[in-house]
Scaffold this active site. Structure first.
Site, mmCIF file in Angstrom:
data_model
loop_
_atom_site.group_PDB
_atom_site.id
_atom_site.type_symbol
_atom_site.label_atom_id
_atom_site.label_comp_id
_atom_site.label_asym_id
_atom_site.label_seq_id
_atom_site.Cartn_x
_atom_site.Cartn_y
_atom_site.Cartn_z
ATOM 1 N N HIS A 32 0.832 -1.206 0.000
ATOM 2 C CA HIS A 32 0.000 0.000 0.000
ATOM 3 C C HIS A 32 0.872 1.264 0.000
ATOM 4 C CE1 HIS A 32 -3.753 2.238 1.082
ATOM 5 N NE2 HIS A 32 -2.871 3.084 1.585
ATOM 6 N N GLU A 33 1.772 1.345 0.956
ATOM 7 C CA GLU A 33 2.624 2.540 1.034
ATOM 8 C C GLU A 33 3.556 2.606 -0.174
ATOM 9 O OE1 GLU A 33 1.768 4.777 3.137
ATOM 10 O OE2 GLU A 33 0.406 3.427 4.203
ATOM 11 N N HIS A 46 1.778 4.473 -2.843
ATOM 12 C CA HIS A 46 1.851 5.931 -2.615
ATOM 13 C C HIS A 46 3.237 6.451 -3.031
ATOM 14 C CE1 HIS A 46 -1.926 6.761 -0.607
ATOM 15 N NE2 HIS A 46 -1.723 5.878 0.360
ATOM 16 N N GLU A 51 -4.742 7.714 -3.168
ATOM 17 C CA GLU A 51 -5.202 6.447 -2.595
ATOM 18 C C GLU A 51 -5.480 5.423 -3.694
ATOM 19 O OE1 GLU A 51 -4.868 6.104 0.518
ATOM 20 O OE2 GLU A 51 -5.981 4.276 0.989
HETATM 21 ZN ZN ZN Z 1 -3.187 5.187 1.752
#
Ligand code: ZN
Length: 499
Positions: A262-263, A266, A292
């Site tokens: 997830h990170e 980003h 996101e």
């Molecule tokens: Zn996030």
């Protein structure tokens, strides 16, 4: 020096102050000893004040006004820089200094109270702070101004250009498809056995695996690093130094694995913004929703897919032989995609995640309008959880006190999480159309073609395009919940054997 260069120099100084503040924040959440908090808060407040003073100074506004008068003569990206700076400037100057100060103190107290009272399940002690926050947020909305309703002003800070009325229509359509699907899947939840995920997974081996996966995604460790923090986050200090954090749980294999993916999503976004935007306001994501969409694209659309595990399942079996003994590919894939009603948003699966957002969004609207009093929040929260997910939180820590966003006065933020799911599927569908071998590439561990496509369509543009423009030029479409609904129906229909 001409006007444009003088503005750019000013914005570069502001950006340096903001980057230094972000670096102090990164340290605070990773390595800073507890005793460092007092001086750290002061240092960050000083940088924040200097940055705000420079932006809100009359000279900045004069430079922007002079450039606005000849916007048509500027290069398109320079014109966009002027437009975005005006937007930031308006946000900075419309809020009276007294309100900014009051908000800063109120959020400090509210966050402190939240941290103390959440584990004690003491909503009554936290309530006055939350009341003050919602009073302040209402004043902010009035000071900022809005086209239709106060919530527009708050939403606009995170998702520029999206009106509350349109968001409500999108969420209504999303909910109409999602709620019945979730009910069907819950009924078949026992079909999926994910117990093995919660056995002991060696923490060091987990850490090494997340580092390897980040590298496979194309995260550049020469221009970033991963560290540990209780709440994973991504932060950058100028292109391309972008850092990520993760948390490793020995008995929850999902936390580190999917947290890092997830990170990492980003971070890929921020590492690949056009370097020409560095030290300026365009060197950020288009919006929180688009940001996101990229974290969830890599975490879910790639990281929870069959093609991805075609490449990595053998590897994960080799690295964690004991807990994965006897676990076959199919069972592993089903387990990491298990759908179940849960109390905690950050632990929710792809299908139920947006339902958690509906609860918060509807309550924010009611609290902001005064239709709901803060004192009635815990019961209103529980009622909405029953209506959408069919479960009742036994405590406020697992209910309306679980997230810190409201204590931080970040009202209008939650919807961007659900929007990320919708944008993500639309963008990924387009990538699949334009890269016909995408599944085979992911299956063989080649993720660069996808990363390059995303860089071209999304990442490099930074904040030079609004979310609707990013979506339109990447996919040719307007935001709709239908592609996401189609995706979850197909994927989970297959896993759960639905017709
Ligand atoms: Zn996030």
């Amino acid at each position: 020096m001409d006007t444009l260069n003088r503005l750019k120099a000013r914005l570069a100084t502001i950006n340096d102050l903001d980057s230094a503040q972000a670096l102090l924040g990164w340290d605070q959440h990773t390595y800073m000893p507890r005793g460092g908090l007092e001086p750290r808060v002061r240092q960050m407040a000083t940088l924040q004040r200097l940055s705000h003073e420079l932006l809100a100074a009359p000279e900045t506004s004069e430079l922007v006004s002079a450039l606005e008068a000849r916007l048509g003569e500027l290069e398109p990206l320079d014109a966009r820089l002027v437009v975005v700076t005006r937007r930031d400037l308006d946000q900075a100057v419309r809020l009276p200094g007294e309100l900014v100060q009051r908000k800063s103190e109120a959020t400090g107290r509210a966050l402190d109270s939240w941290m103390i009272n959440k584990p004690l399940n003491n909503f009554e002690a936290y309530r006055p702070h939350l009341e003050e926050i919602f009073t302040i947020v209402r004043e902010e909305a009035d000071a900022l101004g809005y086209p239709e309703q106060p919530y527009d002003a708050l939403l606009n800070r995170y998702e520029p250009g999206l009106l509350t009325s349109r968001l409500q229509a999108i969420f209504a359509e999303l909910g109409a498809g999602l709620v019945p699907l979730a009910r069907q899947l819950f009924e078949r939840a026992e079909r999926v056995d994910d117990a093995f995920l919660y056995q002991a997974f060696d923490p060091q081996a987990q850490w090494d695996f997340t580092v390897e996966l980040l590298g496979a995604l194309g995260y550049d460790f020469n221009q970033g690093r991963q560290d540990k923090s209780p709440h994973p986050f991504t932060t950058g200090f100028g292109i391309p130094d972008v850092r990520v954090t993760t948390r490793i749980h020995e008995r929850d294999f999902r936390a580190g694995l999917f947290g890092s993916l997830h990170e990492g999503g980003h971070a890929l976004y921020e590492q690949n913004i056009n370097p020409a935007f560095d030290r300026g306001p365009l060197a950020q994501g288009s919006s929180l929703g688009i940001h996101e969409s990229q974290s969830r694209l890599w975490e879910n659309l790639v990281g929870r897919s069959r093609p991805f595990w075609n490449r990595w399942f053998g590897e994960v079996k080799h690295r964690f032989p004991a807990p994965l003994e006897g676990v076959e590919f199919q069972r592993f894939h089903e387990a990491i995609n298990r759908v179940k009603p849960s109390l905690i948003r950050i632990e929710a699966d792809e299908v139920t995640y947006s339902l958690h957002i509906f609860v918060r969004f509807e309550l924010e609207l009611e609290l902001l309008s005064g239709r709901l009093a803060v004192r009635d929040l815990p019961e209103a929260w529980n009622q909405k959880m029953r209506d959408t997910l069919g479960i009742t939180p036994p405590t406020v820590a697992e209910g309306c006190m679980q997230d810190m966003h409201w204590a931080d006065a970040s009202v209008g933020y939650f919807p961007t999480y659900a929007l990320g799911n919708l944008y993500g599927v639309m963008i990924f569908n387009q990538a699949r159309q334009e890269l016909p071998d995408l599944d085979e590439q992911i299956s063989s561990g080649q993720l660069a073609p996808l990363k390059d496509w995303l860089t071209e369509k999304v990442y490099r543009h930074g904040r030079s395009q609004d979310p609707a423009e990013i979506l339109r030029q990447a996919t040719g479409r307007e935001l709709s919940p239908q592609p996401f609904l189609h995706y979850v129906r197909e994927k989970y229909g297959e896993i759960y054997g639905l017709e």
